[in-house]
Design a protein around this motif. Structure first.
Motif, mmCIF file in Angstrom:
data_model
loop_
_atom_site.group_PDB
_atom_site.id
_atom_site.type_symbol
_atom_site.label_atom_id
_atom_site.label_comp_id
_atom_site.label_asym_id
_atom_site.label_seq_id
_atom_site.Cartn_x
_atom_site.Cartn_y
_atom_site.Cartn_z
ATOM 1 N N HIS A 11 -2.404 -0.308 -4.938
ATOM 2 C CA HIS A 11 -3.199 0.660 -5.701
ATOM 3 C C HIS A 11 -4.670 0.267 -5.756
ATOM 4 O O HIS A 11 -5.543 1.137 -5.769
ATOM 5 C CB HIS A 11 -2.589 0.884 -7.085
ATOM 6 C CG HIS A 11 -1.335 1.697 -7.003
ATOM 7 N ND1 HIS A 11 -1.334 3.059 -6.896
ATOM 8 C CD2 HIS A 11 -0.029 1.319 -6.949
ATOM 9 C CE1 HIS A 11 -0.092 3.501 -6.792
ATOM 10 N NE2 HIS A 11 0.721 2.462 -6.819
ATOM 11 N N ASN A 12 -4.948 -1.045 -5.747
ATOM 12 C CA ASN A 12 -6.341 -1.509 -5.723
ATOM 13 C C ASN A 12 -7.031 -1.157 -4.402
ATOM 14 O O ASN A 12 -8.251 -1.106 -4.341
ATOM 15 C CB ASN A 12 -6.422 -3.020 -5.969
ATOM 16 C CG ASN A 12 -6.128 -3.379 -7.406
ATOM 17 O OD1 ASN A 12 -6.227 -2.539 -8.306
ATOM 18 N ND2 ASN A 12 -5.745 -4.624 -7.631
ATOM 19 N N ASP A 15 -9.297 2.987 -3.174
ATOM 20 C CA ASP A 15 -10.701 3.400 -3.017
ATOM 21 C C ASP A 15 -11.194 3.167 -1.594
ATOM 22 O O ASP A 15 -11.909 4.007 -1.029
ATOM 23 C CB ASP A 15 -11.602 2.680 -4.024
ATOM 24 C CG ASP A 15 -11.420 3.211 -5.445
ATOM 25 O OD1 ASP A 15 -10.893 4.339 -5.605
ATOM 26 O OD2 ASP A 15 -11.796 2.498 -6.394
ATOM 27 N N LYS A 18 -9.628 5.870 0.561
ATOM 28 C CA LYS A 18 -10.257 7.176 0.308
ATOM 29 C C LYS A 18 -11.662 7.273 0.902
ATOM 30 O O LYS A 18 -12.174 8.369 1.092
ATOM 31 C CB LYS A 18 -10.308 7.453 -1.194
ATOM 32 C CG LYS A 18 -8.952 7.764 -1.798
ATOM 33 C CD LYS A 18 -9.096 8.000 -3.291
ATOM 34 C CE LYS A 18 -7.784 8.312 -3.958
ATOM 35 N NZ LYS A 18 -7.930 8.501 -5.415
ATOM 36 N N ALA A 19 -12.274 6.147 1.214
ATOM 37 C CA ALA A 19 -13.611 6.129 1.801
ATOM 38 C C ALA A 19 -13.585 6.263 3.333
ATOM 39 O O ALA A 19 -14.621 6.164 3.982
ATOM 40 C CB ALA A 19 -14.342 4.843 1.396
#
Length: 185
Positions: A11-12, A15, A18-19
């Motif tokens: 989960h970390n 991001d 998603k980038a």
């Protein structure tokens, strides 16, 4: 130290995933599956309208979802986001265990690449198909239950974290480092 990634670490990594680029990315890794359970890492591959990735066993392997068990035409190629497999596999030497042929740094979400979207990949053109690509029993064995739950979760499906299926619409060559770019929907 576990060879599997923890739920928190997965989960970390969201991001970073998603980038991923949305329009133009890069081919990071190519894997051919010459036989069941066999993997061959390639620096260059040839894509063919009938065979898919030349040398891969997609056609010979067939598919239980089709009449008479023939190869599924909309599952000729499998693409997975390189950032996802990088997170899940921990080391690049384990990427090939996923069973996908192309690992790309590109946003594979259905919002960015709905079925029917065409991508140039090297000198070839492929089309994203509607067939779902989800983590299975083999994926769990290779990357752990948490990884399978992650890619098959609501967020995982919304981003196509397990990857996408595609078919060749224009034959050509693809090499590691080649551009992969969205053409049209």
């Amino acid at each position: 130290m576990s060879m599997f990634v923890s739920k928190a670490a997965l989960h970390n990594g969201l991001d970073l995933i998603k980038a991923s680029p949305t329009e133009v990315g890069q081919v990071e890794h190519i894997v051919c599956r010459p036989d069941i359970g066999k993997r061959q890492v390639l620096t260059e591959a040839t894509l063919d309208l009938e065979l898919g990735l030349v040398g891969d066993n997609w056609q010979a392997r067939g598919n239980r979802k089709t009449p008479e068990g023939l190869a599924h035409p909309d599952m000729q190629l499998n693409l997975m986001n390189a950032r996802v497999i990088g997170l899940i596999a921990k080391t690049k030497s384990r990427w090939q265990l996923a069973g996908d042929q192309f690992f790309v740094d590109l946003d594979l979400s259905p919002e960015n690449l709905p079925p029917g979207t065409q991508l140039s990949i090297g000198t070839a053109v492929i089309e994203i198909t509607a067939e779902p690509h989800l983590g299975c029993k083999k994926f769990i064995e290779r990357f752990g239950k948490e990884a399978a739950m992650f890619v098959n979760s609501g967020i995982g499906k919304s981003l196509n974290l397990r990857g996408v299926n595609a078919k060749v619409v224009q034959p050509g060559k693809v090499s590691v480092g080649a551009k992969v770019a969205k053409l049209r929907v």
